[in-house]
Design a protein around this motif. Sequence first.
Motif, PDB file in Angstrom:
ATOM      1  N   PRO A 151      10.535  14.286  14.377  1.00 20.56           N
ATOM      2  CA  PRO A 151       9.666  14.378  15.548  1.00 20.56           C
ATOM      3  C   PRO A 151       8.424  13.482  15.480  1.00 20.56           C
ATOM      4  CG  PRO A 151       9.445  16.342  14.194  1.00 20.56           C
ATOM      5  CD  PRO A 151      10.572  15.538  13.616  1.00 20.56           C
ATOM      6  N   ASP A 152       8.084  12.957  14.303  1.00 18.15           N
ATOM      7  CA  ASP A 152       6.920  12.068  14.217  1.00 18.15           C
ATOM      8  C   ASP A 152       7.305  10.595  14.343  1.00 18.15           C
ATOM      9  OD1 ASP A 152       8.174  11.909  11.712  1.00 18.15           O
ATOM     10  OD2 ASP A 152       6.276  11.580  10.666  1.00 18.15           O
ATOM     11  N   ASP A 153       8.609  10.305  14.482  1.00 14.50           N
ATOM     12  CA  ASP A 153       9.079   8.921  14.508  1.00 14.50           C
ATOM     13  C   ASP A 153       8.656   8.180  15.775  1.00 14.50           C
ATOM     14  OD1 ASP A 153      10.360   6.625  13.628  1.00 14.50           O
ATOM     15  OD2 ASP A 153      12.318   7.243  14.387  1.00 14.50           O
ATOM     16  N   MET A 154       9.028   8.654  16.940  1.00 17.16           N
ATOM     17  CA  MET A 154       8.690   7.955  18.182  1.00 17.16           C
ATOM     18  C   MET A 154       7.184   7.925  18.431  1.00 17.16           C
ATOM     19  SD  MET A 154      10.018   6.093  20.390  1.00 17.16           S
ATOM     20  CE  MET A 154       8.987   5.132  21.468  1.00 17.16           C
ATOM     21  N   SER A 172       6.235   1.632  12.486  1.00 18.02           N
ATOM     22  CA  SER A 172       5.664   2.982  12.585  1.00 18.02           C
ATOM     23  C   SER A 172       4.348   3.092  11.818  1.00 18.02           C
ATOM     24  CB  SER A 172       6.662   4.032  12.089  1.00 18.02           C
ATOM     25  OG  SER A 172       7.017   3.786  10.742  1.00 18.02           O
ATOM     26  N   ALA A 173       3.761   1.941  11.508  1.00 16.22           N
ATOM     27  CA  ALA A 173       2.431   1.846  10.923  1.00 16.22           C
ATOM     28  C   ALA A 173       1.772   0.645  11.593  1.00 16.22           C
ATOM     29  CB  ALA A 173       2.493   1.645   9.413  1.00 16.22           C
ATOM     30  N   SER A 174       0.455   0.576  11.513  1.00 16.59           N
ATOM     31  CA  SER A 174      -0.240  -0.500  12.207  1.00 16.59           C
ATOM     32  C   SER A 174      -1.537  -0.836  11.482  1.00 16.59           C
ATOM     33  CB  SER A 174      -0.499  -0.096  13.656  1.00 16.59           C
ATOM     34  OG  SER A 174      -1.237   1.118  13.709  1.00 16.59           O
ATOM     35  N   LEU A 175      -2.338  -1.678  12.101  1.00 17.11           N
ATOM     36  CA  LEU A 175      -3.583  -2.147  11.508  1.00 17.11           C
ATOM     37  C   LEU A 175      -4.741  -1.970  12.476  1.00 17.11           C
ATOM     38  CD1 LEU A 175      -2.248  -5.555  10.155  1.00 17.11           C
ATOM     39  CD2 LEU A 175      -2.684  -3.497   8.805  1.00 17.11           C
ATOM     40  N   ARG A 209       3.162   8.146  10.085  1.00 14.63           N
ATOM     41  CA  ARG A 209       4.227   9.077   9.698  1.00 14.63           C
ATOM     42  C   ARG A 209       3.672  10.151   8.764  1.00 14.63           C
ATOM     43  NH1 ARG A 209       9.487   7.483  10.393  1.00 14.63           N
ATOM     44  NH2 ARG A 209       9.760   9.729  10.376  1.00 14.63           N
ATOM     45  N   ARG A 210       4.328  11.321   8.763  1.00 15.62           N
ATOM     46  CA  ARG A 210       3.860  12.455   7.955  1.00 15.62           C
ATOM     47  C   ARG A 210       4.180  12.341   6.470  1.00 15.62           C
ATOM     48  NH1 ARG A 210       6.523  17.026  10.452  1.00 15.62           N
ATOM     49  NH2 ARG A 210       6.879  15.978  12.405  1.00 15.62           N
ATOM     50  N   ILE A 211       5.258  11.655   6.134  1.00 10.26           N
ATOM     51  CA  ILE A 211       5.632  11.580   4.719  1.00 10.26           C
ATOM     52  C   ILE A 211       5.044  10.311   4.081  1.00 10.26           C
ATOM     53  CG2 ILE A 211       7.754  12.905   5.078  1.00 10.26           C
ATOM     54  CD1 ILE A 211       9.291  10.261   4.855  1.00 10.26           C
ATOM     55  N   LEU A 268       0.845  -1.191   0.000  1.00  9.85           N
ATOM     56  CA  LEU A 268       0.000   0.000   0.000  1.00  9.85           C
ATOM     57  C   LEU A 268       0.875   1.234   0.000  1.00  9.85           C
ATOM     58  CD1 LEU A 268      -2.653  -0.993   2.700  1.00  9.85           C
ATOM     59  CD2 LEU A 268      -2.837  -1.201   0.225  1.00  9.85           C
ATOM     60  N   HIS A 269       0.527   2.196  -0.822  1.00 12.84           N
ATOM     61  CA  HIS A 269       1.224   3.479  -0.862  1.00 12.84           C
ATOM     62  C   HIS A 269       0.392   4.466  -0.050  1.00 12.84           C
ATOM     63  CE1 HIS A 269       3.956   2.080  -3.997  1.00 12.84           C
ATOM     64  NE2 HIS A 269       2.905   1.428  -4.453  1.00 12.84           N
ATOM     65  N   THR A 270       1.007   5.045   0.971  1.00 14.85           N
ATOM     66  CA  THR A 270       0.286   5.995   1.818  1.00 14.85           C
ATOM     67  C   THR A 270       0.820   7.401   1.574  1.00 14.85           C
ATOM     68  OG1 THR A 270       1.804   5.711   3.675  1.00 14.85           O
ATOM     69  CG2 THR A 270      -0.086   4.222   3.590  1.00 14.85           C
ATOM     70  N   PRO A 271      -0.060   8.382   1.426  1.00 15.80           N
ATOM     71  CA  PRO A 271       0.382   9.758   1.191  1.00 15.80           C
ATOM     72  C   PRO A 271       0.797  10.483   2.463  1.00 15.80           C
ATOM     73  CG  PRO A 271      -1.992   9.654   1.146  1.00 15.80           C
ATOM     74  CD  PRO A 271      -1.499   8.239   1.312  1.00 15.80           C
ATOM     75  N   GLY A 272       0.524   9.887   3.611  1.00 17.03           N
ATOM     76  CA  GLY A 272       0.813  10.507   4.903  1.00 17.03           C
ATOM     77  C   GLY A 272      -0.131   9.937   5.942  1.00 17.03           C
TER      78      GLY A 272
END
Length: 138
Positions: free
Chosen positions: A84-87, A46-49, A123-125, A10-14
């Motif tokens: 800053p969005d990593d943790m 850093s992503a989940s379901l 994540r933001r990116i 999946l490609h996520t835009p943010g």
Amino acid sequence: MRQASTELTLHTPGPGLHEFTREAAQWVAEQGMDSGLLTVFCRHTSASLCIQENAAREVRADVLRWLDRLAPENAAYAHDDEGPDDMPAHLKSILTGVSLSIPLIGGRLALGTWQGLYLCEHRRIAHRRHLVLHLLGA
């Protein structure tokens, strides 16, 4: 008993809850099994379901705001290697989890009327996220 597995990209835009119910259901239907169990596993930290309502968009927005309150970006975390969005993304992943189990009944995912399968991008990116689907059934 039969097994089948695949990887879904999946490609996520943010940030957001990105629905993939249709893709998972299509793959399951192609396997030709009548009953069993689908396991979905997210290969990221850093992503989940989640399984969430897929009718009212406000639900997804409220979930994102709630997660932001629980794991804010400005909390002075020691781990900030990727920004800053990593943790906060790691913490949100812990809260929502990286695997789902969905029964297969009559050849279809046994989801409720308003339930959908979502990848939670924290994540933001933009990212390319990989999900493993494993179906065990007959």
